[in-house]
Design a protein around this motif. Sequence first.
Motif, short mmCIF file in Angstrom:
data_model
loop_
_atom_site.label_atom_id
_atom_site.label_comp_id
_atom_site.label_asym_id
_atom_site.label_seq_id
_atom_site.Cartn_x
_atom_site.Cartn_y
_atom_site.Cartn_z
N CYS A 267 -1.99 11.06 -4.86
CA CYS A 267 -0.96 10.08 -6.14
C CYS A 267 -0.29 10.91 -5.67
N SER A 268 1.08 9.86 -6.38
CA SER A 268 2.74 9.45 -5.50
C SER A 268 2.80 8.15 -6.26
N PRO A 269 4.26 8.36 -6.77
CA PRO A 269 5.14 7.04 -7.46
C PRO A 269 4.88 5.88 -6.56
N HIS A 270 4.26 6.26 -4.95
CA HIS A 270 4.60 5.19 -3.92
C HIS A 270 2.69 4.28 -4.32
N ALA A 271 1.81 5.41 -4.60
CA ALA A 271 0.69 4.58 -4.36
C ALA A 271 0.44 4.48 -6.19
N VAL B 73 -4.24 0.25 -3.10
CA VAL B 73 -4.66 1.47 -3.35
C VAL B 73 -4.92 1.09 -5.12
N ASN B 74 -4.66 0.46 -5.51
CA ASN B 74 -5.22 0.20 -6.70
C ASN B 74 -6.16 -0.75 -7.20
N GLU B 75 -5.95 -1.54 -5.62
CA GLU B 75 -8.10 -2.82 -5.68
C GLU B 75 -8.70 -1.35 -5.35
N GLU B 76 -8.58 -0.82 -4.21
CA GLU B 76 -9.63 0.57 -4.27
C GLU B 76 -10.11 1.34 -5.42
N VAL B 77 -9.61 1.37 -6.01
CA VAL B 77 -9.45 2.68 -7.65
C VAL B 77 -10.60 1.67 -7.87
N GLU B 78 -9.74 -0.08 -8.20
CA GLU B 78 -10.72 -0.60 -9.41
C GLU B 78 -12.31 -0.83 -8.72
N HIS B 79 -12.11 -0.51 -7.42
CA HIS B 79 -13.50 -0.95 -7.24
C HIS B 79 -14.76 -0.40 -7.35
#
Length: 728
Positions: A85-89, A95-101
């Motif tokens: 986790c970071s402001p880049h992530a 990254v958002n799509e991976e977390v969402e899945h």
Amino acid sequence: MTGSNYKYPGFISYSHRDRKVAEWLHRALENYRVPKRLVGSAGQFGPVPARLYPIFRDREELSAGALAEQLRLAIAQSRCYILICSPHAATSRWVNEEVEHFLSVRDPASLLCLIVDGEPNATAKGHPERECFPPALRNATVNGLPLEPMAAQLDDDADGRDNARLKIIAGLLGVGFDELKRRDLIARNRRLAVLTGLSLGVAAVTVALAIFAVLAQREAEHSRQQGEELIGFMLGDLRGKLEPLGKLDILDAVGDRATAYFAGLDRGSDPGPRALAARAKALRQIGEVRFAQGRPADAVETLSAALKLQRDLVAAAPDDNALLFELGQTEFWVGYAGWRAGQFDQAETNFLAYQAISQKLVSRDPANLSWQIEVAYALNNLAILAFERHRYTEALPLFEQVVAKARGLVDDAALASEATKLLGALSWQGSTLLRLGRNAEALAKLQEHADLLRARVQAQPDDQWQRYALAFSLSTLGYSALDTGDTAIALSAGTEGAALAKQMVSADPSNYDYRQTLLMHSQILAGAEFQANRMEAAASENAESLRLLNDLLAHDGTNRETRRRYMTAAQLAYEMAWLRHDVAQARSVVDEALGFVGKVLPDAKPDRVDYAQAHLYALELAVYEDHDEVAAQVHREAARNALTDADESQADDAHASARLRALLGLMSGADHIPAAAQPNTKAPWTYSVQRFVERHCGKPNALLNKQLCSQYPPDAQHPRLSKTRDDR
């Protein structure tokens, strides 16, 4: 799956900018030895294993193929999901799509977070720049309550690196952190006791080992030198074999590992000039590969290190031609980085240094044709800079000199390939003639260059570089044909170039330049279909170009050319929405364009022109659809300030800046259109002033007088516009 049936103990997800942390965590997890007294005991996921291996790190493990399918499979086969986790992530689409899945298919309890910067849910506290959780995680709930995942913090003021590592390991093993830390400490103390006993034995043989120290040092230096020369071979000779095949992605790991290797060397020791020269060359070659992969920041970092090293080497041995040549190559690449970022003054400094070095080499050995090639390249660089600064009368004779030099070398079998690259000046010559209004000559030069490269591709069908050169040449021809109103040539160039680009992207999906070329041809086809009044086909191609643009911008949002092409696609979508009188769609395009240019207002002058363009779209809607003078004034001032700051000599197209000033004047009460803003073709990105006048002359509005309207009769090419004008 049960805990023991998963292929991977963990899946690491991260933003590309956090790659170094991800690499450290990957090694730390796979190298960790679980304390013996914990192995086999009951954990949350079953018996505790002795090792956490293998850990899946998505950017390294994936091969070229269906990305989404591989990711879904890897997530399904991983016991835990580790999010760096970071402001880049937090702002990374991928990254958002991976977390969402992950959250849609797995138990949130198996999510482990490693916070390297920022803070969770900072957006809600009014500090979005500090946010480290992606939207999918911030919005996730469990039983109606916000999800609060297990999180370790890398900062020394929080957990610190060692405790953060153990927290993640405890989560992967399914054991308590305190228990693991206690067992880990016991295991460390035992190892320390063993090492203390061994140290007494080691002391007994230290004197004997000292006898061989000098010999060992010499052998180590020899081995290191061989290693650095091997890296140079892989990034040089091997790259030369892979590049024609479009397989530079194979060298990705080589570049990363070589960079890490060099960073860890020479803690105060002197490796010698030969080893330093090999290292500097390897660093420069890494920079070249990074540029091809669309990683400019990484490229500049290694190139700057190479440049400093090579300048020191040449200062120490000024008569060494090989060292001087390598310095010239790096001066060019650093200048290229500046040119690509729109920093023309920096680029000129390095390009002039490259030219001076090339001329010095020729003066030392006038018969060396390879060094004469370098002089021609240096001349070509300076000609391109003159073109970029809109000094066309200065650029044209320089390009003519380069073409003449290349024609004199193309029949030499040993230099044919380099001479063919130099003949790219033909394409630049055509573009320069176009800017000078010599359209027929311009298209002839561009066609000549494309024909020359097409013959090379037919002679060497497996050479991917030749395909890329032809596809890029066709893009220049296609854009130029659009600007001169030659729809047939634009369609032909766009169709042929798109087919080549798709083959190249299929062979090497990681190559940023190949994907850029495919985008250019998609835009050429969209513009050509628009000129041919085939609106459905134009809309389809423009939608495809926007899809390609979003992928490229997610990879590198700083690239100047990609940002300009986004506004080209936005302008075409906006004009087509007005042709259909689809105000809702026009408003949607404007909102997205404002969001795009509003993220940051860079110092680069072309971006200021784009900024003004987006606000002029919004101004048109505010004045003619919403009748909102307050909003109109905001957008009018934003556009005026941006155009005041923009330096036309630095803008990509001085006519574009003139047209935007004309539009601003027309939306502020001007009663005439300056000559510099008159459209000279039917190209969608040069025709905006005439379309604007046509859109609003049918409406009662004091801002456009009848005399002005009479100068712009309905556009016969797009009858839908004239047909609906009175209705509007």
